[in-house]
Write a protein that holds these residues in place. Structure first.
Motif, PDB file in Angstrom:
ATOM      1  N   ASP A   1      35.546  17.266 -53.065  1.00  0.00           N
ATOM      2  CA  ASP A   1      36.740  18.079 -53.274  1.00  0.00           C
ATOM      3  C   ASP A   1      36.955  18.349 -54.772  1.00  0.00           C
ATOM      4  OD1 ASP A   1      38.467  17.908 -50.457  1.00  0.00           O
ATOM      5  OD2 ASP A   1      37.134  16.202 -50.825  1.00  0.00           O
ATOM      6  N   TYR A   2      36.701  17.334 -55.564  1.00  0.00           N
ATOM      7  CA  TYR A   2      36.825  17.539 -57.013  1.00  0.00           C
ATOM      8  C   TYR A   2      35.777  18.551 -57.499  1.00  0.00           C
ATOM      9  CZ  TYR A   2      40.409  14.051 -58.121  1.00  0.00           C
ATOM     10  OH  TYR A   2      41.600  13.377 -58.241  1.00  0.00           O
ATOM     11  N   THR A   3      34.588  18.450 -56.918  1.00  0.00           N
ATOM     12  CA  THR A   3      33.564  19.442 -57.280  1.00  0.00           C
ATOM     13  C   THR A   3      34.056  20.851 -56.954  1.00  0.00           C
ATOM     14  OG1 THR A   3      31.830  17.828 -56.780  1.00  0.00           O
ATOM     15  CG2 THR A   3      31.155  20.141 -56.923  1.00  0.00           C
ATOM     16  N   ALA A   4      34.596  20.997 -55.760  1.00  0.00           N
ATOM     17  CA  ALA A   4      35.068  22.321 -55.332  1.00  0.00           C
ATOM     18  C   ALA A   4      36.213  22.798 -56.232  1.00  0.00           C
ATOM     19  CB  ALA A   4      35.536  22.253 -53.876  1.00  0.00           C
ATOM     20  N   ALA A   5      37.126  21.897 -56.550  1.00  0.00           N
ATOM     21  CA  ALA A   5      38.255  22.270 -57.417  1.00  0.00           C
ATOM     22  C   ALA A   5      37.744  22.732 -58.781  1.00  0.00           C
ATOM     23  CB  ALA A   5      39.203  21.082 -57.577  1.00  0.00           C
ATOM     24  N   ARG A   6      36.776  21.991 -59.295  1.00  0.00           N
ATOM     25  CA  ARG A   6      36.219  22.360 -60.603  1.00  0.00           C
ATOM     26  C   ARG A   6      35.557  23.731 -60.556  1.00  0.00           C
ATOM     27  NH1 ARG A   6      31.170  19.280 -61.424  1.00  0.00           N
ATOM     28  NH2 ARG A   6      30.438  21.104 -60.260  1.00  0.00           N
ATOM     29  N   GLU A   7      34.804  23.982 -59.497  1.00  0.00           N
ATOM     30  CA  GLU A   7      34.131  25.278 -59.401  1.00  0.00           C
ATOM     31  C   GLU A   7      35.162  26.416 -59.354  1.00  0.00           C
ATOM     32  OE1 GLU A   7      30.575  25.909 -59.412  1.00  0.00           O
ATOM     33  OE2 GLU A   7      30.812  23.933 -60.318  1.00  0.00           O
ATOM     34  N   THR A   8      36.241  26.184 -58.649  1.00  0.00           N
ATOM     35  CA  THR A   8      37.296  27.200 -58.601  1.00  0.00           C
ATOM     36  C   THR A   8      37.908  27.395 -59.988  1.00  0.00           C
ATOM     37  OG1 THR A   8      37.775  26.499 -56.348  1.00  0.00           O
ATOM     38  CG2 THR A   8      39.434  27.868 -57.437  1.00  0.00           C
ATOM     39  N   ILE A   9      38.145  26.302 -60.652  1.00  0.00           N
ATOM     40  CA  ILE A   9      38.687  26.396 -62.016  1.00  0.00           C
ATOM     41  C   ILE A   9      37.752  27.212 -62.901  1.00  0.00           C
ATOM     42  CG2 ILE A   9      39.100  25.038 -64.108  1.00  0.00           C
ATOM     43  CD1 ILE A   9      40.396  22.897 -62.310  1.00  0.00           C
ATOM     44  N   PHE A  10      36.464  26.903 -62.829  1.00  0.00           N
ATOM     45  CA  PHE A  10      35.516  27.650 -63.662  1.00  0.00           C
ATOM     46  C   PHE A  10      35.540  29.129 -63.284  1.00  0.00           C
ATOM     47  CE2 PHE A  10      32.436  23.871 -64.583  1.00  0.00           C
ATOM     48  CZ  PHE A  10      33.402  23.325 -65.410  1.00  0.00           C
ATOM     49  N   ALA A  11      35.522  29.399 -61.995  1.00  0.00           N
ATOM     50  CA  ALA A  11      35.464  30.794 -61.533  1.00  0.00           C
ATOM     51  C   ALA A  11      36.662  31.592 -62.041  1.00  0.00           C
ATOM     52  CB  ALA A  11      35.395  30.838 -60.002  1.00  0.00           C
ATOM     53  N   GLU A  12      37.793  30.931 -62.136  1.00  0.00           N
ATOM     54  CA  GLU A  12      39.028  31.650 -62.473  1.00  0.00           C
ATOM     55  C   GLU A  12      39.400  31.590 -63.957  1.00  0.00           C
ATOM     56  OE1 GLU A  12      40.666  33.421 -60.264  1.00  0.00           O
ATOM     57  OE2 GLU A  12      39.374  32.824 -58.589  1.00  0.00           O
ATOM     58  N   THR A  13      38.916  30.595 -64.678  1.00  0.00           N
ATOM     59  CA  THR A  13      39.448  30.390 -66.036  1.00  0.00           C
ATOM     60  C   THR A  13      38.383  30.290 -67.118  1.00  0.00           C
ATOM     61  OG1 THR A  13      39.478  27.955 -65.918  1.00  0.00           O
ATOM     62  CG2 THR A  13      41.393  29.121 -65.017  1.00  0.00           C
ATOM     63  N   HIS A  14      37.146  30.586 -66.777  1.00  0.00           N
ATOM     64  CA  HIS A  14      36.087  30.651 -67.788  1.00  0.00           C
ATOM     65  C   HIS A  14      36.111  32.052 -68.366  1.00  0.00           C
ATOM     66  CE1 HIS A  14      32.306  29.876 -69.804  1.00  0.00           C
ATOM     67  NE2 HIS A  14      31.732  30.903 -69.189  1.00  0.00           N
ATOM     68  N   THR A  15      36.781  32.222 -69.473  1.00  0.00           N
ATOM     69  CA  THR A  15      37.009  33.560 -70.013  1.00  0.00           C
ATOM     70  C   THR A  15      36.298  33.732 -71.351  1.00  0.00           C
ATOM     71  OG1 THR A  15      38.995  32.734 -71.088  1.00  0.00           O
ATOM     72  CG2 THR A  15      39.276  33.736 -68.927  1.00  0.00           C
ATOM     73  N   ALA A  16      36.218  34.970 -71.765  1.00  0.00           N
ATOM     74  CA  ALA A  16      35.576  35.256 -73.048  1.00  0.00           C
ATOM     75  C   ALA A  16      36.320  34.587 -74.187  1.00  0.00           C
ATOM     76  CB  ALA A  16      35.530  36.766 -73.267  1.00  0.00           C
ATOM     77  N   TRP A  17      37.666  34.536 -74.063  1.00  0.00           N
ATOM     78  CA  TRP A  17      38.469  34.003 -75.169  1.00  0.00           C
ATOM     79  C   TRP A  17      38.644  32.478 -75.112  1.00  0.00           C
ATOM     80  CZ3 TRP A  17      40.091  37.493 -71.489  1.00  0.00           C
ATOM     81  CH2 TRP A  17      40.924  36.999 -70.492  1.00  0.00           C
ATOM     82  N   ALA A  18      38.419  31.915 -73.921  1.00  0.00           N
ATOM     83  CA  ALA A  18      38.588  30.465 -73.777  1.00  0.00           C
ATOM     84  C   ALA A  18      37.588  29.952 -72.760  1.00  0.00           C
ATOM     85  CB  ALA A  18      40.022  30.129 -73.369  1.00  0.00           C
ATOM     86  N   PRO A  19      36.313  29.977 -73.135  1.00  0.00           N
ATOM     87  CA  PRO A  19      35.259  29.576 -72.198  1.00  0.00           C
ATOM     88  C   PRO A  19      35.235  28.056 -71.988  1.00  0.00           C
ATOM     89  CG  PRO A  19      34.310  30.006 -74.358  1.00  0.00           C
ATOM     90  CD  PRO A  19      35.770  30.363 -74.448  1.00  0.00           C
ATOM     91  N   TRP A  20      34.763  27.657 -70.857  1.00  0.00           N
ATOM     92  CA  TRP A  20      34.503  26.245 -70.597  1.00  0.00           C
ATOM     93  C   TRP A  20      33.128  25.862 -71.119  1.00  0.00           C
ATOM     94  CZ3 TRP A  20      37.740  22.604 -69.257  1.00  0.00           C
ATOM     95  CH2 TRP A  20      38.922  22.932 -68.593  1.00  0.00           C
ATOM     96  N   THR A  21      33.011  24.643 -71.568  1.00  0.00           N
ATOM     97  CA  THR A  21      31.700  24.100 -71.885  1.00  0.00           C
ATOM     98  C   THR A  21      31.527  22.826 -71.075  1.00  0.00           C
ATOM     99  OG1 THR A  21      31.858  24.983 -74.126  1.00  0.00           O
ATOM    100  CG2 THR A  21      30.196  23.276 -73.739  1.00  0.00           C
TER     101      THR A  21
END
Lengths: 257, 257, 257, 257
Positions: B178-198
């Motif tokens: 579930d945490y994996t799924a939550a993280r993937e959703t977070i990445f899908a929605e909030t990995h942006t050009a101005w504030a990318p995830w690493t």
């Protein structure tokens, strides 16, 4: 003191610190530890030694920045009061209200009158906190000027420590005796039955840290509280692996062959 | 990774961190670094590795406690906004607003709707900060369930680490996917050009820290600022010794023969 | 008291209040006025009478909400300290730390021990503020139960005042004597040379307000400070009119013919 | 507008305001009302008209002082965010974040760039709040220069109002057209579907207040919530009188014969 002996001794103390924190949480204890002393005495290192073993959501460091123009006109203790602990919290003050009769006095940032006023007020303020049930500990870390000179030199030469060397530090070299006098006045006026000072020799910083933590632990009552039992069951399946779809980990830092 | 290699590599990075902090202060830069990831991933250790080398009056850790009843009804970002940096400050968020779509979502403390709402809002909120000139870095620390299980076990067995083991951790064992799924959703929605995830692999925590700090430093512009020149003059007299009249240091911690 | 007489008298006092505020600003004075008394006594109205004549950026009302769970475990004065004035400020406390030995005690929300502890602490706390130069005034507004009953009835019947009627108010009807006893204990323990109580009869609220403000002004030193001279020159052209391009004013509220 | 007509109309609106506040509390609504406009337009009076009828523990005025040096370097909205409402609260902003593109811009305290940046950010910031469920109302109070001149003159001549006359006010006399231009730019950039501006004619301040409150109430949904039933029982004994032992009320303010 040898690194190995220090590490072993610190590990034992860390265990007791962790137990103490569990007790503080279980009982709703509020603990304030003040770290004062000359520049280079080793306040930051002593604080890290304690803070590093505890839950950062339970144990906070209060290292206040310079007061704003408005704050300068407020009741002197006001901005410190905002950092006092709630139930279960441990607050480590990296410098404290004693600035007023210490660095501010010696550097001429507060007047003789202000320092005098503070010295009369501090024991009363502290008695209020102690009467309210806050456990207040005041440590003064000392070091000879020889040690101080060495450490200043180290700060000057070691780029990792250069940020620790401030103009106030440089001024402190010529003011060693003034700082001594200020400290003696502070002790004379604020070493009270309810909030005594404890002076710790930090000419050897490692040993100083052990001395301080040992003393702190010894002044608390029996802090034994059994950790909550946790039922640990087998996972019941092979451990899962990370599954990356949107983003993948960046390349690892290279390891030398 | 071997301790010695780690220490050497970290020392080099520490130098650069110190230089970066000098630059941030000189230029009035504001830096926010978010540390997210599974329990046991190593957020706390990574934060300490950075914080430990910097001036605690310049670099703050923001590890927010549970929200109060009132805070729960406020704009979700409100209590985080209070911790954003002033000029020259570096703030390290030990967990962050992403709680909403992470642990709160997985544990059922926030509703699906709230999580959705948050995921739409976060990129906009972050864009405002970035457009204002705040340098925002978002790191996600990952580890396999095998590593997580080992670390949970260590927390269970090592009294020094027992406080790190919370009921939420225990629950996390059954919720790895579930945490994996939550993280993937977070990445899908909030990995942006101005504030990318690493994403950083923390299966080896030492190596993970080096990877993260190296990456952080590489994403900043040239941060070279010469340290202020300090005029160092001889003391001009024999170093003074501490002179105790009111109180004397307590006995030192005993050293083994 | 007749409305006309009240208005005339209040206008005169308002002038003095405004002069006092100018003095406070010029001299950096810090003023705290505490308003205590039974429900319906008229604390809110008295506060508004003062606040309404002064600059809201200089004169603040401190009407604290219920403490949060965390705040309940802190030093009792902590959340009040956050509202103490900076230089030039006037703070009006609508209820205050005396809640502890008043409503909290009578309603059983604080224990006998907590109330006792508070009563010993309050005079010391207040002395610290006064010694620091804060001008502290403590007013207790009184009214007979007859007046209180009338006002409760009014709150019940007048939809404009219904929000003022709380369950604690209803409980207060049976607890009139307990409140009297609590007040007497408060006076016995906290009426001090440095922070005396002043009791004001609010059976007639208008007259009570005048009495209170007159007394407050009389206890301040000569507060005369000439207003800054302002050079007033003719405009030099016909006055301009509003010029709306993007949006126009909405239709005015209709006036009866 | 005649005083009598105003009072009657205001009383009716007050009833609705009180009902609205009851609704806000029952439903956990959060309401923000921004009051902007020229000096002398009548922001303070309009705010008092609303605030005066409501529970001051539910309805707060946010009249922020000048930012501190640190605050000046923070995200521009940070210090305003701290005043946003919790569930059930109504916050009245006496001036707001629009200072940046208004007074700060016209007086040259913020740069053209900063004002531009703000104008791009404000609608996004406001959308976040509105999307979060905060009800945000933005009122712009207008008055012709003729009215403004009269009111400035009144401030100059009436000692009760003299504190309202600041150097910025004096400067505003020559800057009437600049303020008009700044306002038009603000409208052009920040009059959005989710947070529209409402312009209210305050050449007649009484009528302006009625217009504003009527409009505010009309933009809320059905706010009818029945007040909680209160069981009112006879007192059961003669009303008690105040019984003074420690201190007695001071002498009442003299009433003319």
């Amino acid at each position: 003191m040898k690194r190995k002996d220090y590490d072993d001794a610190l590990d034992e103390l860390a265990l007791e610190l962790v137990g103490m924190a569990r007790w503080a949480k279980a009982k709703g204890e509020r603990i304030v530890v003040i770290f004062e002393g000359r520049d280079t005495a080793g306040k930051g290192g002593a604080i890290k030694a304690i803070h590093g073993t505890l839950n950062p959501r339970q144990c906070r460091i209060a290292a206040l920045p310079k007061p704003s123009e408005d704050e300068k006109t407020q009741w002197y203790f006001q901005r410190y009061v905002a950092h006092l602990p709630s139930a279960g919290e441990i607050v480590l003050f990296d410098r404290s209200w004693y600035n007023r009769a210490g660095v501010e006095k010696v550097m001429g940032w507060s007047s003789e009158d202000e320092a005098q006023h503070f010295l009369r007020a501090a024991p009363i303020f502290e008695k209020m906190l102690v009467d309210d049930g806050i456990r207040l500990f005041k440590y003064w870390l000392t070091a000879s000027q020889e040690a101080q000179e060495e450490r200043f030199k180290e700060r000057l030469d070691d780029p990792l420590k250069r940020w620790k060397l401030s103009p106030t530090d440089i001024a402190a070299r010529d003011l060693y005796a003034d700082y001594t006098a200020a400290r003696e006045t502070i002790f004379a006026e604020t070493h009270t039955a309810w909030a005594p000072w404890t002076v710790v020799d930090f000419n050897d910083q490692k040993r100083g840290r052990l001395t301080l933590v040992r003393h702190l632990l010894d002044r608390l009552p029996d802090t034994h509280v059994e950790p909550e039992a946790i039922e640990w069951t087998p996972l019941g399946h092979d451990p899962l692996t990370e599954d990356f779809k949107v983003l993948r980990p960046i390349e690892n830092f290279p390891v030398k062959d």
